[in-house]
Design an enzyme around this catalytic site. Sequence first.
Site, PDB file in Angstrom:
ATOM      1  N   GLU A  56      35.862  36.089  41.545  1.00 52.55           N
ATOM      2  CA  GLU A  56      36.071  34.587  41.951  1.00 52.55           C
ATOM      3  C   GLU A  56      34.579  34.060  41.910  1.00 52.55           C
ATOM      4  O   GLU A  56      33.764  34.498  41.991  1.00 52.55           O
ATOM      5  CB  GLU A  56      36.591  34.587  43.358  1.00 52.55           C
ATOM      6  CG  GLU A  56      36.450  33.160  44.061  1.00 52.55           C
ATOM      7  CD  GLU A  56      36.846  33.174  45.500  1.00 52.55           C
ATOM      8  OE1 GLU A  56      37.245  32.182  46.093  1.00 52.55           O
ATOM      9  OE2 GLU A  56      36.546  34.152  46.219  1.00 52.55           O
ATOM     10  N   CYS A  95      41.225  35.571  46.079  1.00 57.87           N
ATOM     11  CA  CYS A  95      40.801  35.891  47.124  1.00 57.87           C
ATOM     12  C   CYS A  95      41.479  35.653  48.730  1.00 57.87           C
ATOM     13  O   CYS A  95      42.347  36.585  48.673  1.00 57.87           O
ATOM     14  CB  CYS A  95      39.160  35.374  47.408  1.00 57.87           C
ATOM     15  SG  CYS A  95      38.244  36.038  48.412  1.00 57.87           S
ATOM     16  N   LYS A 115      43.195  27.795  43.710  1.00 58.60           N
ATOM     17  CA  LYS A 115      43.274  28.407  44.636  1.00 58.60           C
ATOM     18  C   LYS A 115      44.220  27.686  45.682  1.00 58.60           C
ATOM     19  O   LYS A 115      43.746  26.497  46.263  1.00 58.60           O
ATOM     20  CB  LYS A 115      41.805  28.776  45.210  1.00 58.60           C
ATOM     21  CG  LYS A 115      41.746  29.878  46.424  1.00 58.60           C
ATOM     22  CD  LYS A 115      40.405  30.231  46.857  1.00 58.60           C
ATOM     23  CE  LYS A 115      40.334  31.116  47.958  1.00 58.60           C
ATOM     24  NZ  LYS A 115      39.032  31.370  48.242  1.00 58.60           N
TER      25      LYS A 115
END
Length: 258
Positions: free
Chosen positions: A44, A144, A110
């Site tokens: 990431e 994540c 995200k």
Amino acid sequence: MSLTLKIALIQSPMHWENPQKNRGMFEEKINAISKDVDLIILPEMFTTGFTMTPQNLDSSEGQKTVQWMQDLAIQKDTALVGSVVIQEGELYYNRLFFVYPDGTFKTYDKKHTFTLAGEDKVYKAGTERLTLEYKGFRICPLICYDLRFPVWARNTSDYDVLIYVANWPIRRINAWDTLLKARAIENMSYAVGVNCLGKDGLGYEYPGHSAVYDVLGEPLTYSEKEEVLYATLEKEHITTIREKLKFLEDRDDFNLKG
């Protein structure tokens, strides 16, 4: 012959808020890969670390990194995936790019911004999950903190591979290990997680623990040191286990709203 997907996971420290230096470092690591691979996976925010001050970066850096990924994908004839800080107007995104060997790409923003670090106040959250096809495999790439939310990763589209790119700190690494394995088991898919190493510019430590789990949650590779990890994913493994253990057919039927 069964389809296979050969992947390389690059587990590495990163240079804080220094895209140029990180691109150079990761390019050296990619050039050093001697094995035949279909997909290279980076962490990431691999050109900056998990920064909450993207205004420190030149607004052009995101697009420079995308072009760099395209050039390398074409040069190496392989796909690349990782997330990058992208600025569009006044807005910032933690955006994942899956770049195909011909330089075309697909993106995912995200969904679950990390509120504990204030990511929700800095980066605009995405709203759409991405599932793509590559080399005969259906892949769902996530980022994540998304790992903590099983409904978002729920296998309703019969994907074969989950990928998580991350900056996951040592303080909560047990959750990373446990949840990554759980996502593989509950979704009857391969689960691939790439984390970073070392300390970032804010002093947070990252321990690696990049790993690949198969459909039954068995580990194929795992590491806590700076290195490139390799794994071969097999389509036959997925189909054989799903035909024998029809757990996905018993999943609850519901729709997400909002």
